[in-house]
Design a protein around this motif. Structure first.
Motif, PDB file in Angstrom:
ATOM      1  N   ALA A 362     -19.007  65.103 -14.027  1.00 60.14           N
ATOM      2  CA  ALA A 362     -19.452  63.964 -14.827  1.00 60.14           C
ATOM      3  C   ALA A 362     -19.823  62.783 -13.937  1.00 60.14           C
ATOM      4  N   GLN A 363     -19.038  62.575 -12.886  1.00 67.23           N
ATOM      5  CA  GLN A 363     -19.335  61.499 -11.941  1.00 67.23           C
ATOM      6  C   GLN A 363     -20.650  61.757 -11.221  1.00 67.23           C
ATOM      7  N   ALA A 364     -20.876  63.020 -10.800  1.00 64.57           N
ATOM      8  CA  ALA A 364     -22.122  63.368 -10.109  1.00 64.57           C
ATOM      9  C   ALA A 364     -23.329  63.171 -11.019  1.00 64.57           C
ATOM     10  N   GLU A 365     -23.201  63.547 -12.281  1.00 62.13           N
ATOM     11  CA  GLU A 365     -24.300  63.342 -13.230  1.00 62.13           C
ATOM     12  C   GLU A 365     -24.637  61.858 -13.350  1.00 62.13           C
ATOM     13  N   ALA A 366     -23.606  61.026 -13.421  1.00 58.57           N
ATOM     14  CA  ALA A 366     -23.833  59.585 -13.541  1.00 58.57           C
ATOM     15  C   ALA A 366     -24.474  59.021 -12.275  1.00 58.57           C
ATOM     16  N   GLU A 367     -24.015  59.475 -11.112  1.00 62.78           N
ATOM     17  CA  GLU A 367     -24.578  59.004  -9.848  1.00 62.78           C
ATOM     18  C   GLU A 367     -26.040  59.394  -9.710  1.00 62.78           C
ATOM     19  N   VAL A 368     -26.332  60.639 -10.049  1.00 62.61           N
ATOM     20  CA  VAL A 368     -27.707  61.133  -9.943  1.00 62.61           C
ATOM     21  C   VAL A 368     -28.620  60.371 -10.892  1.00 62.61           C
ATOM     22  N   MET A 369     -28.178  60.180 -12.131  1.00 66.11           N
ATOM     23  CA  MET A 369     -29.010  59.441 -13.084  1.00 66.11           C
ATOM     24  C   MET A 369     -29.253  58.020 -12.615  1.00 66.11           C
ATOM     25  N   ALA A 370     -28.244  57.386 -12.032  1.00 66.57           N
ATOM     26  CA  ALA A 370     -28.420  56.026 -11.517  1.00 66.57           C
ATOM     27  C   ALA A 370     -29.469  55.996 -10.403  1.00 66.57           C
ATOM     28  N   GLU A 371     -29.450  57.007  -9.524  1.00 66.43           N
ATOM     29  CA  GLU A 371     -30.434  57.081  -8.443  1.00 66.43           C
ATOM     30  C   GLU A 371     -31.844  57.280  -9.002  1.00 66.43           C
ATOM     31  N   VAL A 372     -31.958  58.125  -9.996  1.00 68.28           N
ATOM     32  CA  VAL A 372     -33.270  58.390 -10.599  1.00 68.28           C
ATOM     33  C   VAL A 372     -33.794  57.142 -11.298  1.00 68.28           C
ATOM     34  N   ILE A 373     -32.930  56.454 -12.035  1.00 64.44           N
ATOM     35  CA  ILE A 373     -33.355  55.234 -12.732  1.00 64.44           C
ATOM     36  C   ILE A 373     -33.764  54.155 -11.734  1.00 64.44           C
ATOM     37  N   ALA A 374     -33.036  54.047 -10.636  1.00 63.75           N
ATOM     38  CA  ALA A 374     -33.392  53.059  -9.611  1.00 63.75           C
ATOM     39  C   ALA A 374     -34.766  53.352  -9.016  1.00 63.75           C
ATOM     40  N   ALA A 375     -35.032  54.625  -8.732  1.00 62.95           N
ATOM     41  CA  ALA A 375     -36.341  55.007  -8.204  1.00 62.95           C
ATOM     42  C   ALA A 375     -37.428  54.736  -9.234  1.00 62.95           C
TER      43      ALA A 375
END
Length: 417
Positions: A362-375
């Protein structure tokens, strides 16, 4: 006797293959024969194609229902927990990227998009078999090759938006990426052209005495194109160092895979007529894809010629944002697909190894989504389809000739550039 007048002869009828079920029906994949994980043999890399014909009619699988990696293909892998976690993150990134770009298209920030839902393991895992300088000739559903090779998400998004950060300067459709440095040949909208291009590139590598190999990619529907068969002729005749990949996701645009497959039984079996070693692999099994991709790539590097690989998977989403799959298949069919979700299967494997948990996932999903949204925010700050900065019309005159000929110079000047 005139056969036309023989009353005992039945009239001729055209046979048109039909899918097992239509919209509103009950999904049924009972016809898909799935061997137990770890039961399919792993032949030596230099095996004679005739000695492994059976591998075109089965499915190579590594991960079992308990999340364990079993069998000879698993034993040949040397991926540690860190590598598996990286692979899981690549697939999570591609899925999150898809979700954001699909929403962006619905918001009219881009004209078009094609997602990879359910197919993430194929391109993300295959990339591990490649070396710097190798070249993929992909379709529009192998963006995982770029994700797994570290290509910037912002640059991918700029290409989708056709903004001023687009490296191909608006010359390509959204999702038609291109990067020589990342071994990703320019995608073509004309189906199957990339297959013969990949074989030709591989032949050139062999002629020059290089060590680089090529990977050709095609969908199940596009194997009906003549370029597919022409590529197999040249690959088999000249033993080109190429891996010939077929992604069988069960559906072309709105046509089920039986139309393109014809009477061959499997797409992998198409290679037999050309003397090409051919294998089928579980395309939703990250480890199985890794293992088979390395086997095929090693054959090419050892100058043993081409290998044809069919990845058995399922297109969970629409063919593109212009497609409504509910018009030609049951809405429940994706959930009924027996090979499962590639992300969940690798996650469960890592949990079984004691190297992952539901909380970490769940933490990895949140981290990845944050990176994608930032990009995405960075890309949209440059521009989207209808807003912001876009490539100059001047760019259409560039990158064609080393020295621009006089008639193009005149045309550019007449256009005000």
């Amino acid at each position: 006797m005139d056969q036309d007048s023989d009353p005992d002869l039945p009239p001729l009828r055209l046979s048109v293959p039909e899918p097992e079920v239509r919209p509103g029906g009950q999904p049924d994949f009972s016809h898909v024969e799935i061997p137990r994980a770890g039961t399919v043999r792993r032949p030596p890399v230099d095996a004679d194609p005739e000695a492994i014909r059976d591998l075109a009619f089965t499915i190579i699988r590594v991960l079992n229902r308990d999340g364990a990696a079993v069998g000879p293909w698993a034993e040949a892998l040397d991926l540690d927990a860190a590598a598996l976690q990286q692979g899981l993150r690549h697939m999570l990134t591609l899925r999150a990227y898809d979700a954001r770009m699909l929403t962006a298209q619905r918001q009219q920030k881009t004209s078009f998009y094609m997602q990879h839902l359910g197919e993430e393991a194929i391109s993300c895992a295959f990339q591990r078999a490649l070396a710097p300088g190798d070249m993929n000739f992909p379709t529009y559903r192998q963006a995982g090759l770029l994700v797994a090779s570290g290509y910037p998400l912002k640059t991918m998004m700029c290409q989708v938006y056709s903004n001023d950060g687009d490296p191909v300067r608006g010359r390509q459709l959204p999702v038609f990426y291109s990067s020589k440095d990342h071994g990703f040949f320019s995608i073509s909208g004309n189906l199957a052209t990339q297959y013969i291009q990949a074989v030709g590139w591989a032949m050139a590598s062999a002629i020059s005495g290089d060590r680089k190999i090529a990977a050709a990619w095609i969908g199940d529907g596009s194997t009906a194109e003549s370029d597919f068969h022409a590529a197999l002729v040249f690959a088999s005749t000249y033993k080109a160092p190429v891996v010939l990949n077929i992604v069988n996701n069960q559906w072309a645009i709105s046509t089920f895979q039986g139309i393109a497959r014809g009477g061959s039984g499997t797409f992998a079996a198409r290679g037999h007529g050309f003397g090409i070693p051919s294998l089928r692999v579980d395309g939703n099994d990250y480890l199985a894809v890794c293992a088979v991709a390395r086997w095929a790539a090693e054959r090419a590097r050892r100058n043993l010629g081409p290998t044809l690989v069919e990845y058995v998977t399922y297109r969970a989403g629409g063919h593109s944002t212009s497609d409504d799959p509910s018009a030609y298949r049951p809405a429940e069919e994706s959930a009924a697909w027996p090979l499962g979700d590639p992300i969940l299967r690798l996650k469960n494997h890592l949990i079984a190894l004691g190297e992952w948990s539901e909380e970490r996932h769940a933490q990895a999903e949140a981290e990845v989504m944050a990176e994608v949204i930032a990009a995405q925010k960075e890309a949209e700050a440059i521009g989207t389809l209808h807003h912001g900065l876009h490539p100059s019309p001047r760019d259409m005159f560039e990158d064609v000739y080393a020295e621009m000929p006089p008639h193009l110079l005149r045309q550019r000047q007449e256009a005000g550039f």
